[in-house]
Scaffold this motif. Structure first.
Motif, PDB file in Angstrom:
ATOM      1  N   LEU A 345       0.016 -11.071   1.722  1.00  0.00           N
ATOM      2  CA  LEU A 345      -1.333 -10.967   1.325  1.00  0.00           C
ATOM      3  C   LEU A 345      -2.093 -12.497   1.365  1.00  0.00           C
ATOM      4  O   LEU A 345      -3.200 -12.543   1.077  1.00  0.00           O
ATOM      5  N   GLY A 346      -1.268 -13.338   1.374  1.00  0.00           N
ATOM      6  CA  GLY A 346      -1.747 -14.623   1.409  1.00  0.00           C
ATOM      7  C   GLY A 346      -2.373 -15.000   2.785  1.00  0.00           C
ATOM      8  O   GLY A 346      -2.901 -16.229   2.847  1.00  0.00           O
TER       9      GLY A 346
ATOM     10  N   GLU B 301     -11.591  -5.424  -4.164  1.00  0.00           N
ATOM     11  CA  GLU B 301     -10.714  -5.847  -3.883  1.00  0.00           C
ATOM     12  C   GLU B 301     -10.295  -7.215  -4.501  1.00  0.00           C
ATOM     13  O   GLU B 301      -8.961  -7.630  -4.921  1.00  0.00           O
ATOM     14  N   ARG B 305      -7.137  -8.074  -6.931  1.00  0.00           N
ATOM     15  CA  ARG B 305      -6.386  -9.447  -6.612  1.00  0.00           C
ATOM     16  C   ARG B 305      -5.989 -10.254  -7.764  1.00  0.00           C
ATOM     17  O   ARG B 305      -4.937 -10.810  -8.011  1.00  0.00           O
ATOM     18  N   ASP B 309      -2.981 -11.161 -10.155  1.00  0.00           N
ATOM     19  CA  ASP B 309      -2.590 -12.455  -9.625  1.00  0.00           C
ATOM     20  C   ASP B 309      -1.669 -12.315  -8.501  1.00  0.00           C
ATOM     21  O   ASP B 309      -0.604 -12.913  -8.182  1.00  0.00           O
ATOM     22  N   LEU B 310      -2.444 -11.840  -7.642  1.00  0.00           N
ATOM     23  CA  LEU B 310      -2.089 -11.777  -6.075  1.00  0.00           C
ATOM     24  C   LEU B 310      -2.941 -12.809  -5.423  1.00  0.00           C
ATOM     25  O   LEU B 310      -3.654 -13.429  -5.797  1.00  0.00           O
ATOM     26  N   PRO B 311      -2.436 -13.172  -4.257  1.00  0.00           N
ATOM     27  CA  PRO B 311      -3.272 -14.189  -3.508  1.00  0.00           C
ATOM     28  C   PRO B 311      -4.636 -13.588  -3.377  1.00  0.00           C
ATOM     29  O   PRO B 311      -4.861 -12.484  -2.854  1.00  0.00           O
TER      30      PRO B 311
END
Lengths: 395, 395
Positions: A345-346, B301, B305, B309-311
């Protein structure tokens, strides 16, 4: 100029047709393809009802109405569809008798049951190509295992069950006499093995008014064990001539079937630059997932536009794209964990799409990853990164 | 090179954090913004619960669970959120007391209730900008109508209710002494009228780990009567210097608030090239709808994210874009009909998004249209075409 001429003529033709999103759409099959159709349908505020034999199917929570039941049982499908105005499918293996009955009742059924009849049995499908001068590999229809033994000279060949095959099941490669014991003992088709350069696919849409548009040609790479698409690139790395040829074959095929909705046409590009149809699917297809992220309209929106007889959208790609199927890791069965997801995802232009399946099994399609980039080499680098890092395992 | 250095450091930091989509997300508000959050959440297979006072709210059919109830009632919100792990909002006017209680219980509440406290009252919001050296128009806090009469010299000014205003309600322009009778008799803020060149907006995302990304600056055009965004262009037609300045103001503002999630920062570009913050919203915003079709990740989205706490995703635009709000036509109240929809659907790069509201009212936000093109002049031509052709009327 805002419109080209063809568009203007089309716009005039549809001038007085009022947009109507009050029709209820029934989808036979509540899997990932249905899930992405529903996601696209939200934009148009279409009302969706979904039928699937799995009580926890991917469509369960996002359809207006979800019905748990058999897709093949005439009565179940009839009960499901009675309050629907339009009926479509996301899997071919359904009760065609029920669809034919709906059509007789005046409901809109797309793809038409007549198209499903031609496609559902791979023997009839192959004969249809031959009868319509559509290019496809040579074949022989076989009735049982004993019958296949008469065609040793025709090997190497691919033996496909007429009906009941899906996602690599019901397909056998027969290389030589030694493999004959593997041949199917039911009505099947024996297709000459094609020495292909690439496997290509073109998704073509045709609406009820007859407007046709193709998505750009994609190039598929299959998983060596699972016989599923492992990943693909769009557009395919082919010459403009081959591209035009593939698009023409797709359009001719859709017109021959007279299909309303999508038709995914899988093709072989042979080493001597011929396009041969492998098989078709009259619905959204694994080879078109990346259109959600890379094209003006996705295959899912296009399918809806086609079956609701709206103008088709532009299929232009704004980026190069790849799609990697997220298959359950071999040796893992149980509650799914997406190892490496945060790392992928990064990466810029990487998007997951998870199908809402709680349980993973070896090679089960659990989701896919779309990757976009303007640069083809970077795209390939990202595909390798995603394939290496991301695994569907169990806790 | 696949990653830039900042990305690599970020990737390493998050290396051992396992992706976890099993947390249940509760959204306060089930309107169109919630609807687009849910549409984006399908990709990640997040489980969503939605609360709205309207029993037929736009989120009703696509949330895993929809609860009909008040957003402002402490007990209702507490009962709604008890089985959620993360709680977010799509409208600010909610029970902050309930959110504070959830936070004390250890639930993740994004945006944080402390941020909502600073924003919900426009008086506190303005004072916050001043205290944090964030550029904004001069202002005076007023307690009642009589109070406003002391500031005739400060006119022309905009008088805004401290609390309770939304979408143009609770805002009055006071040009001269003659307008004082319109002044609010409740605690309000009197803002110096800004002689602006353009109205801009930047949506900035900040995740719990502190990663920050901005969407490209957009330029908004307001409806003269309804005081709502009528349409916008992305990117704004401004110099690179102004663009950088607007982005820096947005980032500084998000950092000052310490917000987790999105912050939409509406700004004035003054005739002497200053950027002044108008107001902010800590959630997806009308000025970011076009990101669904024109950017690598959409604001929806990105919000997900951030709060999971996703990239954060890349906000790069692949096309120029416009967004036209589809407002209920004046003089029409009743069941909505989308006149001209088929014609606009025939134009390349035009996409509708309907909010699932059956009943139209004058100026009600019924949906929006996203338009993309590589060419700015064609984009503008399409905006004019859409605004002329497409009307939300009644039968």
């Amino acid at each position: 100029m805002l419109f080209d001429d063809a568009m203007l003529i089309f716009a005039q033709k549809n001038f007085f047709v009022q947009f109507d999103n009050s029709k209820k759409l029934g989808i036979l099959g509540g899997g990932q393809l249905g899930r992405m159709i529903i996601q696209a349908a939200i934009d148009f505020d279409f009302t969706i009802k979904s039928l699937d034999p799995d009580p926890d199917a991917p469509c369960k929570h996002i359809a207006h109405e979800f019905v748990n039941g058999s897709l093949k049982d005439f009565d179940t499908v009839m009960a499901f569809g009675q309050d629907c105005d339009i009926i479509t499918i996301e899997i071919e293996n359904v009760s065609i008798e029920a669809l034919e009955t709906f059509e007789k009742q005046g409901k809109l059924v797309y793809p038409q049951p007549s198209v499903l009849r031609l496609i559902q049995d791979k023997r009839i499908q192959k004969q249809f190509y031959k009868d319509n001068n559509l290019p496809t590999a040579d074949f022989i229809l076989t009735e049982n295992q004993a019958d296949v033994k008469n065609y040793v000279d025709f090997l190497p060949a691919v033996h496909k069950l007429g009906t009941g095959g899906y996602d690599g099941k019901g397909v056998q490669v027969l290389r030589s006499e030694a493999d004959l014991a593997k041949a199917f003992d039911q009505p099947s088709v024996l297709e000459k093995m094609v020495d292909f350069e690439k496997e290509l696919a073109v998704i073509v849409a045709r609406n009820a008014s007859g407007e046709i548009k193709t998505f750009p040609v994609v190039e598929m790479v299959f998983h060596p064990e699972a016989n599923l698409v492992e990943y693909l690139f769009a557009p395919a790395e082919i010459s403009a001539e081959i591209e035009a040829q593939a698009e023409q074959v797709a359009i001719k095929t859709a017109e021959a079937f007279g299909v309303v909705g999508l038709l995914a046409v899988e093709m072989f590009l042979t080493k001597d630059s011929q396009i041969l149809i492998n098989e078709v699917a009259p619905r959204p297809h694994n080879s078109g997932h990346q259109s959600i992220r890379a094209n003006d309209v996705s295959q899912y929106e296009q399918h809806l536009r086609a079956i609701f007889d709206l103008p088709l959208g532009s299929t232009k790609a704004h980026s190069k794209a790849a799609m990697v199927n997220l298959l359950g890791e071999d040796g893992h069965s149980g509650e799914a964990v997406y190892e490496g997801m945060n790392e992928v995802l990064g990466v810029e232009g990487v998007h997951p799409f998870l199908y809402g399946k709680k349980i993973t099994k070896p090679f089960r399609k659990m989701g896919h990853i779309t990757i976009i980039d303007q640069n083809f080499d970077k795209l390939k680098e990202k595909v390798i990164f995603v394939k290496e890092k991301l695994k569907v395992v169990t806790k």
